[in-house]
Design a protein around this motif. Structure first.
Motif, PDB file in Angstrom:
ATOM      1  N   LYS A  23       0.939  -1.133  -0.020  1.00  0.00           N
ATOM      2  CA  LYS A  23       0.021   0.054  -0.027  1.00  0.00           C
ATOM      3  C   LYS A  23       0.826   1.377  -0.098  1.00  0.00           C
ATOM      4  O   LYS A  23       0.650   2.315  -0.551  1.00  0.00           O
ATOM      5  CB  LYS A  23      -1.017  -0.024   1.270  1.00  0.00           C
ATOM      6  CG  LYS A  23      -2.003   1.111   1.246  1.00  0.00           C
ATOM      7  CD  LYS A  23      -2.905   1.112   2.307  1.00  0.00           C
ATOM      8  CE  LYS A  23      -3.948   2.283   2.467  1.00  0.00           C
ATOM      9  NZ  LYS A  23      -4.976   2.165   3.477  1.00  0.00           N
ATOM     10  N   TYR A  24       1.877   1.319   0.657  1.00  0.00           N
ATOM     11  CA  TYR A  24       2.683   2.527   0.867  1.00  0.00           C
ATOM     12  C   TYR A  24       4.162   2.433   0.265  1.00  0.00           C
ATOM     13  O   TYR A  24       5.081   3.171   0.434  1.00  0.00           O
ATOM     14  CB  TYR A  24       3.052   2.766   2.195  1.00  0.00           C
ATOM     15  CG  TYR A  24       1.549   3.137   3.160  1.00  0.00           C
ATOM     16  CD1 TYR A  24       1.145   4.326   3.183  1.00  0.00           C
ATOM     17  CD2 TYR A  24       1.099   2.165   4.149  1.00  0.00           C
ATOM     18  CE1 TYR A  24      -0.023   4.566   3.692  1.00  0.00           C
ATOM     19  CE2 TYR A  24      -0.226   2.441   4.611  1.00  0.00           C
ATOM     20  CZ  TYR A  24      -0.746   3.643   4.451  1.00  0.00           C
ATOM     21  OH  TYR A  24      -1.919   3.806   4.993  1.00  0.00           O
ATOM     22  N   ASP A  25       4.136   1.537  -0.791  1.00  0.00           N
ATOM     23  CA  ASP A  25       5.494   1.236  -1.448  1.00  0.00           C
ATOM     24  C   ASP A  25       6.591   1.157  -0.586  1.00  0.00           C
ATOM     25  O   ASP A  25       7.705   1.826  -0.813  1.00  0.00           O
ATOM     26  CB  ASP A  25       5.498   2.502  -2.507  1.00  0.00           C
ATOM     27  CG  ASP A  25       6.563   2.151  -3.715  1.00  0.00           C
ATOM     28  OD1 ASP A  25       6.888   0.805  -3.892  1.00  0.00           O
ATOM     29  OD2 ASP A  25       7.175   3.077  -4.014  1.00  0.00           O
ATOM     30  N   LEU A  26       6.647   0.478   0.422  1.00  0.00           N
ATOM     31  CA  LEU A  26       7.773   0.216   0.970  1.00  0.00           C
ATOM     32  C   LEU A  26       8.735  -1.022   0.788  1.00  0.00           C
ATOM     33  O   LEU A  26       7.926  -2.111   0.158  1.00  0.00           O
ATOM     34  CB  LEU A  26       7.311   0.005   2.674  1.00  0.00           C
ATOM     35  CG  LEU A  26       6.778   1.130   3.209  1.00  0.00           C
ATOM     36  CD1 LEU A  26       6.045   0.869   4.747  1.00  0.00           C
ATOM     37  CD2 LEU A  26       7.721   2.563   3.351  1.00  0.00           C
ATOM     38  N   ALA A  27       9.863  -0.857   0.859  1.00  0.00           N
ATOM     39  CA  ALA A  27      10.737  -2.104   0.468  1.00  0.00           C
ATOM     40  C   ALA A  27      10.433  -3.332   1.753  1.00  0.00           C
ATOM     41  O   ALA A  27      10.425  -2.949   2.760  1.00  0.00           O
ATOM     42  CB  ALA A  27      12.243  -1.731   0.381  1.00  0.00           C
ATOM     43  N   ILE A  28      10.955  -4.590   1.426  1.00  0.00           N
ATOM     44  CA  ILE A  28      10.605  -5.505   2.173  1.00  0.00           C
ATOM     45  C   ILE A  28      11.881  -6.392   2.341  1.00  0.00           C
ATOM     46  O   ILE A  28      12.874  -6.568   1.318  1.00  0.00           O
ATOM     47  CB  ILE A  28       9.613  -6.766   1.494  1.00  0.00           C
ATOM     48  CG1 ILE A  28       8.185  -6.288   1.439  1.00  0.00           C
ATOM     49  CG2 ILE A  28       9.733  -7.898   2.511  1.00  0.00           C
ATOM     50  CD1 ILE A  28       7.423  -6.999   0.607  1.00  0.00           C
ATOM     51  N   THR A  29      12.401  -6.089   3.586  1.00  0.00           N
ATOM     52  CA  THR A  29      13.748  -6.783   3.859  1.00  0.00           C
ATOM     53  C   THR A  29      13.592  -8.236   4.796  1.00  0.00           C
ATOM     54  O   THR A  29      12.440  -8.446   5.381  1.00  0.00           O
ATOM     55  CB  THR A  29      14.656  -5.960   4.719  1.00  0.00           C
ATOM     56  OG1 THR A  29      14.036  -5.716   6.222  1.00  0.00           O
ATOM     57  CG2 THR A  29      14.624  -4.382   4.004  1.00  0.00           C
ATOM     58  N   GLY A  30      14.671  -8.830   4.801  1.00  0.00           N
ATOM     59  CA  GLY A  30      14.666 -10.069   5.607  1.00  0.00           C
ATOM     60  C   GLY A  30      16.083 -10.211   6.188  1.00  0.00           C
ATOM     61  O   GLY A  30      17.166  -9.722   5.452  1.00  0.00           O
ATOM     62  N   SER A  31      16.275 -10.489   7.632  1.00  0.00           N
ATOM     63  CA  SER A  31      17.448 -10.538   8.207  1.00  0.00           C
ATOM     64  C   SER A  31      17.302 -11.694   9.449  1.00  0.00           C
ATOM     65  O   SER A  31      16.116 -12.115   9.752  1.00  0.00           O
ATOM     66  CB  SER A  31      17.550  -9.278   8.852  1.00  0.00           C
ATOM     67  OG  SER A  31      17.429  -8.045   8.063  1.00  0.00           O
TER      68      SER A  31
END
Length: 286
Positions: free
Chosen positions: A239-247
């Motif tokens: 919805k807010y065009d946010l990046a998805i990270t994994g850690s």
């Protein structure tokens, strides 16, 4: 930024509550087959120089960062900041305030615990390095050394749990202020493990304010996020065009988390690096 393997964007060294030095952490990341690793100690950049030197000798890229403590009401919200200027006056002042209050808070907790268990401040200092951001994990390690608990997990679920009566909160800025500080220092902010449970996710109206202030992404792929929490985070990211990270949120032997158990897509890392203006990653020579 050339990438030749997976990237783990959340790890801790002995500068905060990890059990490996920054150099040992970088070496472990290379041995684990990671293409890149971010050093994100709590409220400190003291490990950057050592990690940088180690990365130049190892077959791994380094993204210097930090996990900044923030708080909204009683809820702790951790913010990962990447590639900001570590000499920025705003960042320096705020992290110094946080670290000072963390230490005062830890001393208060140790005094309270010492009334009921054999434990003193020297026990805690024995579990830290000179530049460490002292926190509850170090108290946990002192409790382990004294034989009061078996591991950090038991310490946090018993003696260090807020219900035990020894807990003391520490100062932390609002998440919105944290995002503004990181962005003003040329860095890239990402909310750390924000989906532990759906009721712990930052309310959407507040998240919108974080996005407007420059929030880059959400750490979705993290072992502490619930499945329902991950689904909600993915909805909000879209919805807010946010990046998805994994850690991994690796702490050495301090937690069961394994280096590289969750990683971030190369294209997201490339966007992160391109967004930053405060600092540059340490990139391997082809």
């Amino acid at each position: 930024m050339p990438l030749r393997g997976p990237v783990d964007l959340h790890t801790h060294s002995s500068v905060s509550d990890g059990t490996e030095t920054p150099a040992e952490l970088v070496a472990a990341a290379a041995a684990a087959g990671l293409g890149g690793v971010a050093l994100t100690d709590h409220d400190s950049t003291a490990g950057w120089a050592e990690a940088t030197e180690a990365a130049r000798q190892a077959d791994v890229d380094l993204i210097p960062g930090m996990e900044l403590s923030t708080r909204t009401g009683w809820a702790s919200v951790h913010l990962l900041g990447y590639l900001f200027d570590p000499a920025d006056p705003g960042i320096l002042a705020e992290t110094e305030r946080i670290r000072t209050d963390r230490r005062t808070r830890a001393e208060t907790m140790v005094r309270r615990i010492g009334h009921d268990y054999e434990l003193d401040w020297d026990d805690v200092l024995a579990q830290t390095t000179p530049d460490a951001t002292v926190g509850r994990p170090h108290i946990a390690d002192a409790l382990i050394a004294r034989g009061h608990v078996r591991d950090r997990g038991e310490a946090f679920s018993t003696i260090l749990h807020w219900r035990a009566g020894y807990y003391e909160p520490h100062y932390a800025p609002e998440p919105l202020e944290g995002v503004r500080l990181v962005v003003a220092a040329g860095g890239v902010p990402v909310l750390a493990h924000p989906g532990v449970s759906t009721d712990r996710i930052v309310p959407e109206d507040y998240l919108r304010r974080l996005v407007d202030a420059g929030l880059f992404g959400l750490e979705v792929r993290h072992r502490d996020n619930s499945e329902a929490g991950k689904r909600r985070l993915l909805e909000l990211a879209a919805k807010y065009d946010l990046a998805i990270t994994g850690s991994s949120d690796y702490h050495g032997t301090g937690k069961h988390n394994r280096l590289g158990e969750n990683t971030t897509d190369p294209e997201v890392v490339e966007r992160l690096v391109a967004t930053a203006t405060g600092w540059a990653p340490i990139v391997r020579t082809p």
